[in-house]
Design an enzyme around this catalytic site. Structure first.
Site, PDB file in Angstrom:
ATOM      1  N   GLY A  17       0.799  -1.219   0.000  1.00  0.00           N
ATOM      2  CA  GLY A  17       0.000   0.000   0.000  1.00  0.00           C
ATOM      3  C   GLY A  17       0.828   1.264   0.000  1.00  0.00           C
ATOM      4  CG  ASP A  37       4.731  -4.949   6.830  1.00  0.00           C
ATOM      5  OD1 ASP A  37       4.225  -3.899   6.406  1.00  0.00           O
ATOM      6  OD2 ASP A  37       4.069  -5.982   7.064  1.00  0.00           O
ATOM      7  CG  ASP A  59       3.614  -7.097  17.141  1.00  0.00           C
ATOM      8  OD1 ASP A  59       2.878  -6.140  16.783  1.00  0.00           O
ATOM      9  OD2 ASP A  59       3.264  -7.926  17.996  1.00  0.00           O
ATOM     10  CB  VAL A  60       3.927  -1.555  14.789  1.00  0.00           C
ATOM     11  CG1 VAL A  60       2.413  -1.685  14.775  1.00  0.00           C
ATOM     12  CG2 VAL A  60       4.335  -0.099  14.965  1.00  0.00           C
ATOM     13  CE1 TYR A 147      -8.484   4.501   9.517  1.00  0.00           C
ATOM     14  CE2 TYR A 147      -9.805   6.233   8.514  1.00  0.00           C
ATOM     15  CZ  TYR A 147      -8.646   5.486   8.558  1.00  0.00           C
ATOM     16  OH  TYR A 147      -7.640   5.729   7.658  1.00  0.00           O
ATOM     17  CE  LYS A 151      -5.569   6.713  10.205  1.00  0.00           C
ATOM     18  NZ  LYS A 151      -4.102   6.457  10.121  1.00  0.00           N
ATOM     19  CB  VAL A 180      -5.458   5.671  -0.969  1.00  0.00           C
ATOM     20  CG1 VAL A 180      -4.259   5.244  -1.804  1.00  0.00           C
ATOM     21  CG2 VAL A 180      -5.320   7.128  -0.536  1.00  0.00           C
ATOM     22  CB  THR A 182      -4.430   0.841   0.344  1.00  0.00           C
ATOM     23  OG1 THR A 182      -5.465   1.108   1.302  1.00  0.00           O
ATOM     24  CG2 THR A 182      -3.817   2.146  -0.142  1.00  0.00           C
TER      25      THR A 182
END
Length: 250
Positions: A17, A37, A59-60, A147, A151, A180, A182
């Site tokens: 993406g 990633d 792993d974020v 969401y 954001k 977008v 993705t």
């Protein structure tokens, strides 16, 4: 002004993406690239043929792994955070687990990533940190409330970090994309009516491609944006600039 030669860019969530497109653009402008990633398979598929690119499985949501990555690359000049998820459901129908999952990935992991990388940038007196907000930080529709809230938090978190880090020479900004094409938007794009309606909402009359976010990333990473910090740059095809989906006769 856009030359990134000799600079080290760390891209979190660069396997596909927007993250992948942005990482490729940074490398094309001369940056040394580290791409992290959760999926090593995606990273290898995307960047395995690119010479000199360092790939790291990450792993974020794991603070220890973020700290280890920051320690491994203390001379990071550009930090890009891309991971995000949504939960398309009415706010009153969301479970606590769903809410926490969205906020933890979209907001907490951004805070944690910057927390880990910022001290070294501050000590060196330079750096550019870039996050992804969204049009949903400004305008909302039913089913995207959590969401949108996440954001909106990203936009304010970026401004908060900018207020604290920019006096030391570290710039912190966000990009707010529109719709977008993705993996994150695949469910929307599979519905022809939704896809058409979203296309018609923007002034340009179409969805964006991931590559169309890459220019904004390069700009914010480069000296062309040397006086830009604490900003949220809209790259939304005019979505937030125009009023509604009906064009009255003029």
């Amino acid at each position: 002004m856009f030359d990134l030669s000799g600079r080290l860019a760390v891209v979190i969530g660069g396997g596909r993406g927007i993250g992948r497109a942005a990482a490729e653009a940074l490398a094309d402008q001369g940056a040394k690239l580290v791409v992290a990633d959760q999926s090593l398979e995606l990273l290898t598929e995307a960047f395995g043929a690119r010479e000199g690119v360092v790939l790291r499985q990450l792993d974020v949501l794991d603070s220890g792994q973020l700290e280890a990555l920051a320690d491994e690359f203390p001379e990071t000049d550009i930090l890009l955070h891309c991971p995000a998820k949504g939960a398309r459901k009415a706010l009153v129908d969301l479970s606590m687990d769903e809410v926490e999952s969205v906020l933890r990935l979209n907001v907490t992991s951004l805070w944690d990533t910057i927390r880990c990388f910022a001290p070294a940038m501050v000590s060196r007196g330079r750096g550019s940190i870039i996050a992804f907000s969204s049009i949903r930080a400004s305008v909302v529709e039913p089913g995207q409330g959590i969401y949108a809230a996440s954001k909106g938090a990203v936009s304010q978190l970026v401004k908060g970090f900018a207020s604290e880090l920019s006096p030391s020479g570290v710039r912190v900004n966000a990009i707010a994309p529109g719709v977008v094409e993705t993996p994150l938007t695949s469910s929307l794009r599979s519905n022809e009516e939704w896809y058409r309606a979203y296309s018609e909402k923007s002034a340009l009359g179409r969805w964006a491609q991931p590559e169309e976010m890459a220019g904004a990333v390069v700009y914010l990473a480069s000296d062309a944006a040397s006086y830009v910090t604490g900003s949220v740059l809209s790259v939304d095809g005019g979505w937030t600039a125009i009023d509604g989906r009906y064009n009255p006769p003029i």
